[in-house]
Enzyme design. Structure first.
Site, PDB file in Angstrom:
ATOM      1  N   TYR A  33     -60.181  75.589  60.941  1.00 40.95           N
ATOM      2  CA  TYR A  33     -59.070  74.678  61.245  1.00 40.95           C
ATOM      3  C   TYR A  33     -59.525  73.429  61.973  1.00 40.95           C
ATOM      4  O   TYR A  33     -60.676  73.330  62.412  1.00 40.95           O
ATOM      5  CB  TYR A  33     -57.998  75.410  62.050  1.00 40.95           C
ATOM      6  CG  TYR A  33     -58.341  75.627  63.520  1.00 40.95           C
ATOM      7  CD1 TYR A  33     -59.306  76.535  63.928  1.00 40.95           C
ATOM      8  CD2 TYR A  33     -57.683  74.903  64.515  1.00 40.95           C
ATOM      9  CE1 TYR A  33     -59.609  76.718  65.269  1.00 40.95           C
ATOM     10  CE2 TYR A  33     -57.976  75.086  65.864  1.00 40.95           C
ATOM     11  CZ  TYR A  33     -58.943  75.997  66.232  1.00 40.95           C
ATOM     12  OH  TYR A  33     -59.245  76.171  67.550  1.00 40.95           O
ATOM     13  N   LYS A 141     -65.409  75.898  63.576  1.00 40.51           N
ATOM     14  CA  LYS A 141     -64.053  75.913  64.167  1.00 40.51           C
ATOM     15  C   LYS A 141     -63.211  76.912  63.381  1.00 40.51           C
ATOM     16  O   LYS A 141     -62.394  76.564  62.518  1.00 40.51           O
ATOM     17  CB  LYS A 141     -63.444  74.505  64.175  1.00 40.51           C
ATOM     18  CG  LYS A 141     -62.293  74.359  65.153  1.00 40.51           C
ATOM     19  CD  LYS A 141     -61.985  72.909  65.444  1.00 40.51           C
ATOM     20  CE  LYS A 141     -60.666  72.693  66.164  1.00 40.51           C
ATOM     21  NZ  LYS A 141     -60.573  73.250  67.504  1.00 40.51           N
ATOM     22  N   GLU A 173     -68.683  76.672  77.324  1.00 39.26           N
ATOM     23  CA  GLU A 173     -67.564  75.722  77.216  1.00 39.26           C
ATOM     24  C   GLU A 173     -66.293  76.346  77.759  1.00 39.26           C
ATOM     25  O   GLU A 173     -66.301  77.460  78.284  1.00 39.26           O
ATOM     26  CB  GLU A 173     -67.385  75.281  75.755  1.00 39.26           C
ATOM     27  CG  GLU A 173     -67.112  76.430  74.807  1.00 39.26           C
ATOM     28  CD  GLU A 173     -66.998  75.991  73.338  1.00 39.26           C
ATOM     29  OE1 GLU A 173     -66.731  74.819  73.060  1.00 39.26           O
ATOM     30  OE2 GLU A 173     -67.168  76.870  72.473  1.00 39.26           O
TER      31      GLU A 173
HETATM   32  N1  PLP Z   1     -64.232  74.065  72.454  1.00 36.86           N
HETATM   33  C1  PLP Z   1     -63.311  74.895  71.966  1.00 36.86           C
HETATM   34  C2  PLP Z   1     -63.574  76.360  71.969  1.00 36.86           C
HETATM   35  C3  PLP Z   1     -62.101  74.403  71.438  1.00 36.86           C
HETATM   36  O1  PLP Z   1     -61.192  75.246  70.930  1.00 36.86           O
HETATM   37  C4  PLP Z   1     -61.866  73.011  71.459  1.00 36.86           C
HETATM   38  C5  PLP Z   1     -60.626  72.453  70.928  1.00 36.86           C
HETATM   39  O2  PLP Z   1     -59.770  73.124  70.440  1.00 36.86           O
HETATM   40  C6  PLP Z   1     -62.846  72.174  72.017  1.00 36.86           C
HETATM   41  C7  PLP Z   1     -64.029  72.730  72.487  1.00 36.86           C
HETATM   42  C8  PLP Z   1     -62.644  70.680  72.071  1.00 36.86           C
HETATM   43  O3  PLP Z   1     -62.794  70.106  70.801  1.00 36.86           O
HETATM   44  P1  PLP Z   1     -62.076  68.739  70.414  1.00 36.86           P
HETATM   45  O4  PLP Z   1     -62.477  67.745  71.441  1.00 36.86           O
HETATM   46  O5  PLP Z   1     -62.602  68.427  69.077  1.00 36.86           O
HETATM   47  O6  PLP Z   1     -60.597  69.012  70.437  1.00 36.86           O
END
Ligand code: PLP
Length: 274
Positions: A33, A141, A173
């Site tokens: 996604y 993702k 993260e």
């Molecule tokens: N890390 C994880 C596990 C996430 O689910 C997300 C965003 O949903 C992010 C980092 C941040 O990603 P982005 O800046 O592309 O939204």
């Protein structure tokens, strides 16, 4: 008002969309996604999100035309009346005739919805440091988010709204965001690896840090670095850049007032939201 959604290219009220229980998204979470924000009717970093979706599709061997995804996402925005918000869009491997771990060639299944959202109401976060119990391909993702879901809900019970994960002591993260911290006037972030999602906001913030020639390092960091940090930030498409006010299970020296955070936040808003 019911949400507007798109299912295999057809836009309709979300209540009218029927999904088969034999969908591999439903049975196996066999899907990837994106969450893409738009401001004043324009997508933010659309092509970068499409590139990451393509990466997720390739790595999971889900065959789907990225051009079709693009057309459907644009159509969803055009058919809505929202000015500011985001689109959630997922692609699954498709609908099975029997439930089997072994997948066969099938038509992918695409689903998305649009949400109105205001990007400027983020309060500082209260977070919990937790074990990263996820799989080893977090660069994809994937909608398989049980590790994040379980840890985030444990943290919620302790009054937190995010988690900060570590794998064997190495910071990875947040539950739905990337992390940065400041120590001795330098900004640090964990380097990209299969253990973290290459966040689009992370990438945008790094560009700002480099343009502003701020001291910056990407690498491998642990709990001691956090204890020494003067400020910790989380970044994501819906959060933007937001500071942490407390880690409930770690003593730190963090101060919500951080000059470097303000510099990056202001530049981020100027670049993407004005
Ligand atoms: N890390 C994880 C596990 C996430 O689910 C997300 C965003 O949903 C992010 C980092 C941040 O990603 P982005 O800046 O592309 O939204």
């Amino acid at each position: 008002m019911p949400k507007l959604a798109s299912y295999n290219g057809k836009v309709d009220s979300i209540e009218n969309i029927k999904v088969s229980p034999m969908s591999r998204a439903f049975l196996f979470s066999d899907s990837v996604y994106e969450v893409i924000s738009f401001y004043k009717n324009k997508f933010i970093d659309f092509e970068t999100h499409l590139d990451r979706l393509n990466h997720s599709l390739n790595e999971t061997k889900i065959s789907c035309s990225i051009e079709d995804c693009k057309t459907e996402i644009v159509k969803l925005l055009n058919e809505s009346k929202f000015e500011d918000g985001y689109i959630y869009y997922q692609v699954s491997r498709g609908v099975d005739s029997i439930r089997s771990h072994f997948f066969e060639e099938s038509d992918c299944e695409r689903f998305g919805f649009i949400e109105e959202f205001s990007f400027f109401n983020q309060s500082p976060l209260k977070v919990m440091l937790v074990d990263d119990i996820r799989w080893q391909r977090c660069d994809i993702k994937s909608t398989s988010l049980l590790g994040n879901v379980l840890q985030m809900n444990d943290a919620k019970s302790a009054g937190c709204n995010e988690i900060l994960m570590h794998k064997n002591g190495e910071l990875t993260e947040g539950g739905a965001s990337n992390i940065f911290f400041v120590k001795d006037k330098t900004i640090f972030t964990p380097e990209l690896s299969p253990n973290i999602l290459p966040g689009i906001t992370r990438h945008q913030v790094i560009k700002i840090i480099k343009d502003k020639k701020l001291n910056f390092e990407e690498g491998s960091y642990g709990m001691d670095d956090l204890k020494e940090a003067s400020s910790i930030w989380f970044t994501s498409t819906t959060k933007g850049i937001v500071g942490v006010e407390e880690i409930v299970n770690l003593e730190t020296k963090i101060n919500p007032e951080c000059e470097l955070l303000e510099i990056c936040k202001n530049a981020f808003i100027k670049r993407y939201f004005s």
